[in-house]
Design a protein around this motif. Structure first.
Motif, PDB file in Angstrom:
ATOM      1  N   LYS A 161     -25.978  12.250 -44.272  1.00  0.00           N
ATOM      2  CA  LYS A 161     -26.314  12.213 -45.703  1.00  0.00           C
ATOM      3  C   LYS A 161     -27.754  12.641 -45.955  1.00  0.00           C
ATOM      4  N   PHE A 162     -28.556  12.772 -44.887  1.00  0.00           N
ATOM      5  CA  PHE A 162     -29.977  13.070 -45.053  1.00  0.00           C
ATOM      6  C   PHE A 162     -30.383  14.304 -44.253  1.00  0.00           C
ATOM      7  N   VAL A 163     -31.509  14.873 -44.648  1.00  0.00           N
ATOM      8  CA  VAL A 163     -32.088  16.034 -43.963  1.00  0.00           C
ATOM      9  C   VAL A 163     -33.522  15.707 -43.571  1.00  0.00           C
ATOM     10  N   VAL A 164     -33.866  15.897 -42.300  1.00  0.00           N
ATOM     11  CA  VAL A 164     -35.256  15.781 -41.858  1.00  0.00           C
ATOM     12  C   VAL A 164     -35.914  17.144 -42.081  1.00  0.00           C
ATOM     13  N   VAL A 172     -37.878  11.619 -51.723  1.00  0.00           N
ATOM     14  CA  VAL A 172     -38.259  11.927 -50.345  1.00  0.00           C
ATOM     15  C   VAL A 172     -38.963  10.712 -49.761  1.00  0.00           C
ATOM     16  N   VAL A 173     -38.805  10.502 -48.457  1.00  0.00           N
ATOM     17  CA  VAL A 173     -39.497   9.399 -47.794  1.00  0.00           C
ATOM     18  C   VAL A 173     -40.190   9.912 -46.536  1.00  0.00           C
ATOM     19  N   ILE A 181     -38.051  12.981 -44.990  1.00  0.00           N
ATOM     20  CA  ILE A 181     -36.594  12.946 -45.117  1.00  0.00           C
ATOM     21  C   ILE A 181     -36.193  13.004 -46.586  1.00  0.00           C
ATOM     22  N   ARG A 182     -35.175  13.803 -46.890  1.00  0.00           N
ATOM     23  CA  ARG A 182     -34.605  13.865 -48.242  1.00  0.00           C
ATOM     24  C   ARG A 182     -33.088  13.726 -48.157  1.00  0.00           C
ATOM     25  N   ARG A 183     -32.450  13.527 -49.307  1.00  0.00           N
ATOM     26  CA  ARG A 183     -30.993  13.516 -49.361  1.00  0.00           C
ATOM     27  C   ARG A 183     -30.450  14.921 -49.106  1.00  0.00           C
ATOM     28  N   ARG A 184     -29.266  15.008 -48.531  1.00  0.00           N
ATOM     29  CA  ARG A 184     -28.614  16.306 -48.328  1.00  0.00           C
ATOM     30  C   ARG A 184     -27.961  16.730 -49.648  1.00  0.00           C
ATOM     31  N   THR A 185     -28.506  17.736 -50.290  1.00  0.00           N
ATOM     32  CA  THR A 185     -27.987  18.249 -51.549  1.00  0.00           C
ATOM     33  C   THR A 185     -27.991  19.770 -51.502  1.00  0.00           C
TER      34      THR A 185
END
Length: 297
Positions: free
Chosen positions: A155-158, A143-144, A270-274
């Motif tokens: 590709k990412f999720v806020v 996560v960032v 923000i994280r990766r979409r998984t």
């Protein structure tokens, strides 16, 4: 209809062979064949047909296959989440953030997180947006926390974002009293962040909107040396209010009150979409939403 029957259908669609399907599922061919019969009977559809010594899905079976695969994925996610919950006493979370946020906001959040989950390891990396997003995409970070740009890559999720005020700060010895117009600050030297960050782009956009050209004397990428120079009476700087709150409260620094509305920005988590979010990461994100709650830092 049970999961074992749905699994047989999904694997048979991939192998096209009863024996290979049975081997993949550690069953007998007759058991797999029975699963297919049960599904066909319960759904009242012909889901498979013989082709020589093999079995293949009928058009009806192929039509149902995407739904079956989605159900199996969801069940696997439930199983993985259950395993994570059992294992929340161990694991790790890898966090990335810009230098300023990682210095002033994240330490308190991560300290509280560790106090609640002492067995979990937390790794923090400070860096710039391009580097951190690349590591997030590659899986090197979980996560960032970064200044939010318009739009988000698919590709990412806020997961959440928080608004914050950008403050004009100076030394009390400069004698800037009362509420002043932005244009009155043109004679003073400015210390700003280095070009290349979206945060600096937002500050530049703010100046352009107000027709103001700052007298930029120096650009840095860390709030601490900026505050040290401002305290010495060097000039004026802009930074997130939370980065200078302590010094403003003690009187070491002064927040300039402008007639114009101050700049505003947002920090995004923000994280990766998984399909599945590990329990340790989910726990950290839930705490961040609670700890930074209210929608504003």
């Amino acid at each position: 209809m049970e999961l074992k029957e749905l699994r047989s259908l999904a694997v048979l669609a991939r192998t096209g062979n009863l024996t290979r399907t049975a081997e993949a599922l550690h069953l007998t061919p007759s058991a797999v064949h029975r699963h297919m019969q049960i599904l066909s009977e319960e759904l009242d559809l012909e889901l498979y047909e013989k082709e020589g010594k093999s079995l293949r899905l009928t058009p009806e079976g192929k039509s149902l296959l995407p739904l079956v695969e989605e159900l199996l994925l969801q069940f696997e996610s439930v199983e993985a989440a259950a395993r994570d919950l059992k294992q929340l006493k161990r694991g790790s979370v890898r966090v990335g953030s810009g230098p300023t946020f990682s210095s002033y906001v994240l330490p308190g959040l991560l300290e509280e997180f560790r106090s609640r989950h002492p067995a979990l390891e937390v790794f923090l990396e400070a860096g710039h947006t391009t580097q951190l997003m690349a590591e997030l995409e590659e899986g090197a970070l979980d996560v960032v926390f970064l200044v939010q740009r318009p739009g988000t890559d698919r590709k990412f999720v806020v997961e959440a974002s928080w608004e914050f005020q950008v403050s004009f700060i100076t030394s009390p010895r400069l004698g800037i009293a009362g509420r002043v117009a932005l244009k009155s600050l043109a004679k003073h030297p400015f210390l700003l962040y280095r070009h290349g960050s979206f945060f600096e782009e937002q500050i530049d956009q703010y100046f352009r909107r107000h027709g103001f050209t700052p007298n930029v004397a120096m650009r840095l990428d860390n709030a601490e040396p900026m505050k040290a120079l401002v305290r010495s009476g060097f000039g004026i700087s802009l930074m997130p209010h939370w980065a200078a709150r302590k010094e403003i409260e003690t009187g070491e620094l002064q927040e300039i009150r402008l007639r114009e509305a101050p700049p505003m920005s947002r920090i995004a988590m923000i994280r990766r979409r998984t399909r599945h979010v590990p329990a340790a990461l989910a726990a950290l994100m839930a705490m961040a939403k609670q700890w930074l709650g209210g929608g504003r830092i």
